[in-house]
Design a protein around this motif. Structure first.
Motif, PDB file in Angstrom:
ATOM      1  N   ILE A 161       0.835  -1.201   0.000  1.00  0.00           N
ATOM      2  CA  ILE A 161       0.000   0.000   0.000  1.00  0.00           C
ATOM      3  C   ILE A 161       0.871   1.253   0.000  1.00  0.00           C
ATOM      4  CG2 ILE A 161      -1.684   1.316   1.342  1.00  0.00           C
ATOM      5  CD1 ILE A 161      -2.746  -1.408   2.372  1.00  0.00           C
ATOM      6  N   SER A 162       1.927   1.224   0.792  1.00  0.00           N
ATOM      7  CA  SER A 162       2.849   2.359   0.828  1.00  0.00           C
ATOM      8  C   SER A 162       3.474   2.607  -0.536  1.00  0.00           C
ATOM      9  CB  SER A 162       3.942   2.110   1.873  1.00  0.00           C
ATOM     10  OG  SER A 162       4.930   3.125   1.831  1.00  0.00           O
ATOM     11  N   ARG A 163       3.845   1.536  -1.225  1.00  0.00           N
ATOM     12  CA  ARG A 163       4.450   1.706  -2.546  1.00  0.00           C
ATOM     13  C   ARG A 163       3.470   2.328  -3.536  1.00  0.00           C
ATOM     14  NH1 ARG A 163       4.732   0.755  -7.462  1.00  0.00           N
ATOM     15  NH2 ARG A 163       2.749  -0.367  -7.370  1.00  0.00           N
ATOM     16  N   LEU A 164       2.208   1.893  -3.445  1.00  0.00           N
ATOM     17  CA  LEU A 164       1.199   2.432  -4.345  1.00  0.00           C
ATOM     18  C   LEU A 164       0.940   3.914  -4.075  1.00  0.00           C
ATOM     19  CD1 LEU A 164      -1.348  -0.540  -4.280  1.00  0.00           C
ATOM     20  CD2 LEU A 164       0.013   0.186  -6.247  1.00  0.00           C
ATOM     21  N   VAL A 165       0.883   4.280  -2.806  1.00  0.00           N
ATOM     22  CA  VAL A 165       0.571   5.662  -2.438  1.00  0.00           C
ATOM     23  C   VAL A 165       1.723   6.604  -2.766  1.00  0.00           C
ATOM     24  CG1 VAL A 165       0.077   7.212  -0.510  1.00  0.00           C
ATOM     25  CG2 VAL A 165      -1.070   4.988  -0.646  1.00  0.00           C
ATOM     26  N   THR A 166       2.948   6.191  -2.457  1.00  0.00           N
ATOM     27  CA  THR A 166       4.109   7.071  -2.652  1.00  0.00           C
ATOM     28  C   THR A 166       4.755   6.912  -4.020  1.00  0.00           C
ATOM     29  OG1 THR A 166       5.640   5.440  -1.704  1.00  0.00           O
ATOM     30  CG2 THR A 166       4.586   6.992  -0.182  1.00  0.00           C
ATOM     31  N   ASP A 167       4.368   5.848  -4.757  1.00  0.00           N
ATOM     32  CA  ASP A 167       4.952   5.575  -6.068  1.00  0.00           C
ATOM     33  C   ASP A 167       6.465   5.361  -5.975  1.00  0.00           C
ATOM     34  OD1 ASP A 167       4.985   5.119  -8.784  1.00  0.00           O
ATOM     35  OD2 ASP A 167       5.307   7.228  -9.276  1.00  0.00           O
ATOM     36  N   THR A 168       6.933   4.815  -4.863  1.00  0.00           N
ATOM     37  CA  THR A 168       8.343   4.473  -4.726  1.00  0.00           C
ATOM     38  C   THR A 168       8.478   3.408  -3.649  1.00  0.00           C
ATOM     39  OG1 THR A 168      10.590   5.365  -4.410  1.00  0.00           O
ATOM     40  CG2 THR A 168       8.858   6.218  -2.973  1.00  0.00           C
ATOM     41  N   TRP A 169       9.586   2.665  -3.685  1.00  0.00           N
ATOM     42  CA  TRP A 169       9.824   1.620  -2.688  1.00  0.00           C
ATOM     43  C   TRP A 169      10.845   2.136  -1.689  1.00  0.00           C
ATOM     44  CZ3 TRP A 169       7.388  -2.681  -1.402  1.00  0.00           C
ATOM     45  CH2 TRP A 169       8.013  -3.572  -0.541  1.00  0.00           C
ATOM     46  N   ILE A 170      10.425   2.270  -0.426  1.00  0.00           N
ATOM     47  CA  ILE A 170      11.280   2.899   0.580  1.00  0.00           C
ATOM     48  C   ILE A 170      11.798   1.907   1.621  1.00  0.00           C
ATOM     49  CG2 ILE A 170      10.093   5.119   0.333  1.00  0.00           C
ATOM     50  CD1 ILE A 170       8.556   4.464   2.903  1.00  0.00           C
ATOM     51  N   PHE A 171      11.535   0.611   1.427  1.00  0.00           N
ATOM     52  CA  PHE A 171      11.822  -0.368   2.470  1.00  0.00           C
ATOM     53  C   PHE A 171      13.081  -1.190   2.220  1.00  0.00           C
ATOM     54  CE2 PHE A 171       7.188   0.264   2.273  1.00  0.00           C
ATOM     55  CZ  PHE A 171       6.994   0.821   3.532  1.00  0.00           C
ATOM     56  N   GLY A 172      13.811  -0.883   1.170  1.00  0.00           N
ATOM     57  CA  GLY A 172      15.079  -1.546   0.950  1.00  0.00           C
ATOM     58  C   GLY A 172      14.974  -2.871   0.215  1.00  0.00           C
ATOM     59  N   LEU A 173      16.123  -3.455  -0.081  1.00  0.00           N
ATOM     60  CA  LEU A 173      16.198  -4.677  -0.881  1.00  0.00           C
ATOM     61  C   LEU A 173      15.625  -5.887  -0.143  1.00  0.00           C
ATOM     62  CD1 LEU A 173      17.158  -6.160  -3.420  1.00  0.00           C
ATOM     63  CD2 LEU A 173      19.417  -6.393  -2.338  1.00  0.00           C
ATOM     64  N   PHE A 174      15.916  -5.996   1.155  1.00  0.00           N
ATOM     65  CA  PHE A 174      15.441  -7.162   1.896  1.00  0.00           C
ATOM     66  C   PHE A 174      13.921  -7.269   1.864  1.00  0.00           C
ATOM     67  CE2 PHE A 174      13.725  -9.012   5.808  1.00  0.00           C
ATOM     68  CZ  PHE A 174      14.264 -10.283   5.738  1.00  0.00           C
ATOM     69  N   MET A 175      13.210  -6.179   2.163  1.00  0.00           N
ATOM     70  CA  MET A 175      11.750  -6.218   2.175  1.00  0.00           C
ATOM     71  C   MET A 175      11.191  -6.378   0.776  1.00  0.00           C
ATOM     72  SD  MET A 175      10.781  -6.382   5.201  1.00  0.00           S
ATOM     73  CE  MET A 175       9.053  -6.381   4.744  1.00  0.00           C
ATOM     74  N   CYS A 176      11.907  -5.874  -0.223  1.00  0.00           N
ATOM     75  CA  CYS A 176      11.496  -6.094  -1.617  1.00  0.00           C
ATOM     76  C   CYS A 176      11.459  -7.584  -1.902  1.00  0.00           C
ATOM     77  CB  CYS A 176      12.447  -5.372  -2.560  1.00  0.00           C
ATOM     78  SG  CYS A 176      12.165  -5.711  -4.317  1.00  0.00           S
ATOM     79  N   LYS A 177      12.515  -8.289  -1.501  1.00  0.00           N
ATOM     80  CA  LYS A 177      12.588  -9.731  -1.709  1.00  0.00           C
ATOM     81  C   LYS A 177      11.591 -10.461  -0.816  1.00  0.00           C
ATOM     82  CE  LYS A 177      17.491  -9.927  -3.072  1.00  0.00           C
ATOM     83  NZ  LYS A 177      17.319 -10.685  -4.318  1.00  0.00           N
ATOM     84  N   PHE A 178      11.460  -9.989   0.428  1.00  0.00           N
ATOM     85  CA  PHE A 178      10.622 -10.686   1.398  1.00  0.00           C
ATOM     86  C   PHE A 178       9.144 -10.637   1.019  1.00  0.00           C
ATOM     87  CE2 PHE A 178       8.163 -10.767   5.391  1.00  0.00           C
ATOM     88  CZ  PHE A 178       8.532 -12.026   5.843  1.00  0.00           C
ATOM     89  N   THR A 179       8.646  -9.477   0.608  1.00  0.00           N
ATOM     90  CA  THR A 179       7.227  -9.360   0.248  1.00  0.00           C
ATOM     91  C   THR A 179       6.895 -10.228  -0.962  1.00  0.00           C
ATOM     92  OG1 THR A 179       7.762  -7.359  -1.022  1.00  0.00           O
ATOM     93  CG2 THR A 179       6.904  -7.056   1.218  1.00  0.00           C
ATOM     94  N   SER A 180       7.809 -10.288  -1.927  1.00  0.00           N
ATOM     95  CA  SER A 180       7.589 -11.158  -3.083  1.00  0.00           C
ATOM     96  C   SER A 180       7.607 -12.620  -2.660  1.00  0.00           C
ATOM     97  CB  SER A 180       8.662 -10.898  -4.145  1.00  0.00           C
ATOM     98  OG  SER A 180       8.463 -11.735  -5.263  1.00  0.00           O
ATOM     99  N   PHE A 181       8.531 -12.955  -1.759  1.00  0.00           N
ATOM    100  CA  PHE A 181       8.633 -14.324  -1.247  1.00  0.00           C
ATOM    101  C   PHE A 181       7.351 -14.727  -0.523  1.00  0.00           C
ATOM    102  CE2 PHE A 181       9.601 -17.038   2.413  1.00  0.00           C
ATOM    103  CZ  PHE A 181      10.143 -18.148   1.782  1.00  0.00           C
TER     104      PHE A 181
END
Length: 338
Positions: free
Chosen positions: A93-113
Motif C-alpha cells: 500500500i505504501s508503494r502504491l501511495v508514494t509511487d516508490t519503494w522505501i523499504f530496501g532490498l530485503f523487504m522487496c525480496k521478502f514481500t515477493s517471497f
C-alpha cells in the motif's frame, strides 16, 4: 538518493517495466492520483483489514479455543498462510501511495517471497484436505486409526517446507533500482522469467488442480454409491474454498503466461496485471468469511461471526466421526451375521 537515468537500469528500460511482478506493475508519474491507483489502494486496505481480522479470528479459534484435531490443523495452517500474507500488505500500500519503494532490498525480496509462499502453501493445504477427505470416505476404518494430529502436523510441515523451496526464486530474482525520484522493486529475472512463470503455473495450479479433481471424483462416486454422509455441508464448504482459490488465481497465471510474449510496455496490459494481481490477493481474506456464511447457523442472526467460524470448522470434525461410526456399525453387523 543516487541520481540515475534509464540507461542505468539492468537491461532495457521497457523490459524492466514489463517484468515487474505482482503489485509492482503500474508506474504512473507522480503520486497515487489516478482512479485505478486509488481503487487499488482502497481494495488493498480492505483486504488488509478484513484479512488480518478474519484470519486472526480463525487462528485464535482453531488454535486456542477448539480441541485440537486433524481438521483444525488443516484450517489453522491455511489461516496462518493468509494472515502472514495480509500482514505484508501495508508495504504494498505504501508503494502504491508514494509511487516508490522505501523499504530496501530485503523487504522487496521478502514481500515477493511471502506472496508466492502464500500461493503455494494455500493450494498445497487444499490438496491435503482433499486427499484427507478422499481417504476418510474410501477407507474410514483405516482413517479412524491412522488420522492423528501428530501425523497431520508432520504433513503440514512438509507442505510448508516444499512451499518455501518453490518460493525461493521469487526472492532470488527480486531487485531494486533507482532513478532521480523513485525506487523500483521489480523482478530481475534475467533469462529465467519463463522458467519461473511455468514453475509457478505447474506446481501452483496445474498439478494441484489434477490432484484435487481426482480426489473429488473418487469422493463423489463413493458418497453417491454408499450414501455414507447424512450432511453434505462439509463438502460444500471445501468445494467453495477450492473453487474460490482457482477463480482468484487462474486469471493471474493466464496473464503471467501472456506477459512472456509482451514485447512492449502496454498500459492496458499492465492494468490487466493489476486487476488479476488484486483478485489473487483477495483470496487471502475470503476464506474466513466462507467458514462463517456456510455454517449451519447462517440464518440465525443472533450468533456472532466467531461462532460461525467455529461451527463451520467443528462441523468438519463431526462429519468425519459420523462417517467412520456408520461404517464401523455396518462392519460389525456383517461380522455378526457371518
Amino acid at each position: 538518493m543516487d541520481s540515475t537515468t534509464e540507461a542505468d537500469y539492468p537491461g532495457d528500460y521497457n523490459d524492466v517495466l514489463k517484468e515487474l511482478e505482482i503489485h509492482s506493475v503500474d508506474l504512473p508519474a507522480g503520486h497515487c492520483r489516478h482512479a485505478a491507483c486509488v481503487i487499488t489502494v482502497i481494495f488493498n486496505v480492505i483486504i488488509f483489514l478484513l484479512g488480518t481480522i478474519g484470519n486472526g479470528a480463525v487462528i485464535w479459534i482453531a488454535g486456542f479455543k477448539m480441541k485440537k484435531s486433524v481438521n483444525t490443523t488443516w484450517y489453522l495452517s491455511l489461516a496462518l498462510s493468509d494472515f502472514i500474507f495480509c500482514s505484508t500488505l501495508p508495504f504494498i500500500i505504501s508503494r502504491l501511495v508514494t509511487d516508490t519503494w522505501i523499504f530496501g532490498l530485503f523487504m522487496c525480496k521478502f514481500t515477493s517471497f511471502v506472496t508466492t509462499l502464500n500461493m503455494y502453501s494455500s493450494i498445497f493445504i487444499l490438496v491435503i484436505i482433499s486427499v484427507d477427505r478422499c481417504i476418510t470416505v474410501k477407507f474410514p476404518v483405516w482413517a479412524q486409526n491412522q488420522r492423528t494430529v501428530k501425523k497431520a502436523s508432520a504433513v503440514i510441515v512438509m507442505a510448508w517446507f516444499v512451499s518455501v523451496l518453490l518460493s525461493i526464486p521469487s526472492a532470488k530474482f527480486r531487485d531494486i533500482t533507482k532513478n532521480s525520484t523513485t525506487v523500483i522493486c521489480y523482478g530481475n529475472y534475467e533469462h529465467h522469467h519463463t522458467t519461473v512463470v511455468f514453475l509457478r503455473f505447474t506446481f501452483g495450479f496445474l498439478i494441484p488442480l489434477l490432484a484435487i479433481s481426482t480426489c473429488y471424483s473418487i469422493l463423489i462416486c463413493k458418497l453417491k454409491a454408499n450414501q455414507m454422509s447424512k450432511s453434505t455441508k462439509p463438502y460444500k464448504i471445501m468445494t467453495v474454498l477450492i473453487t474460490t482459490f482457482f477463480v482468484c488465481w487462474l486469471p493471474f497465471h493466464i496473464v503471467s503466461i501472456i506477459e512472456l510474449e509482451q514485447k512492449e510496455h502496454d498500459p492496458v496490459f499492465n492494468t490487466a496485471v493489476q486487476v488479476t494481481a488484486a483478485l489473487a490477493t483477495a483470496n487471502s481474506f475470503i476464506n474466513p468469511f466462507l467458514y462463517a456464511f456456510m455454517a449451519k447457523d447462517m440464518k440465525k442472526k443472533c450468533y456472532s461471526f466467531l461462532s460461525k467460524i467455529e461451527s463451520a470448522i467443528d462441523e468438519e470434525t463431526r462429519s468425519a466421526f459420523q462417517r467412520t461410526s456408520i461404517t464401523n456399525s455396518v462392519d460389525n453387523r456383517v461380522s455378526t451375521v457371518v
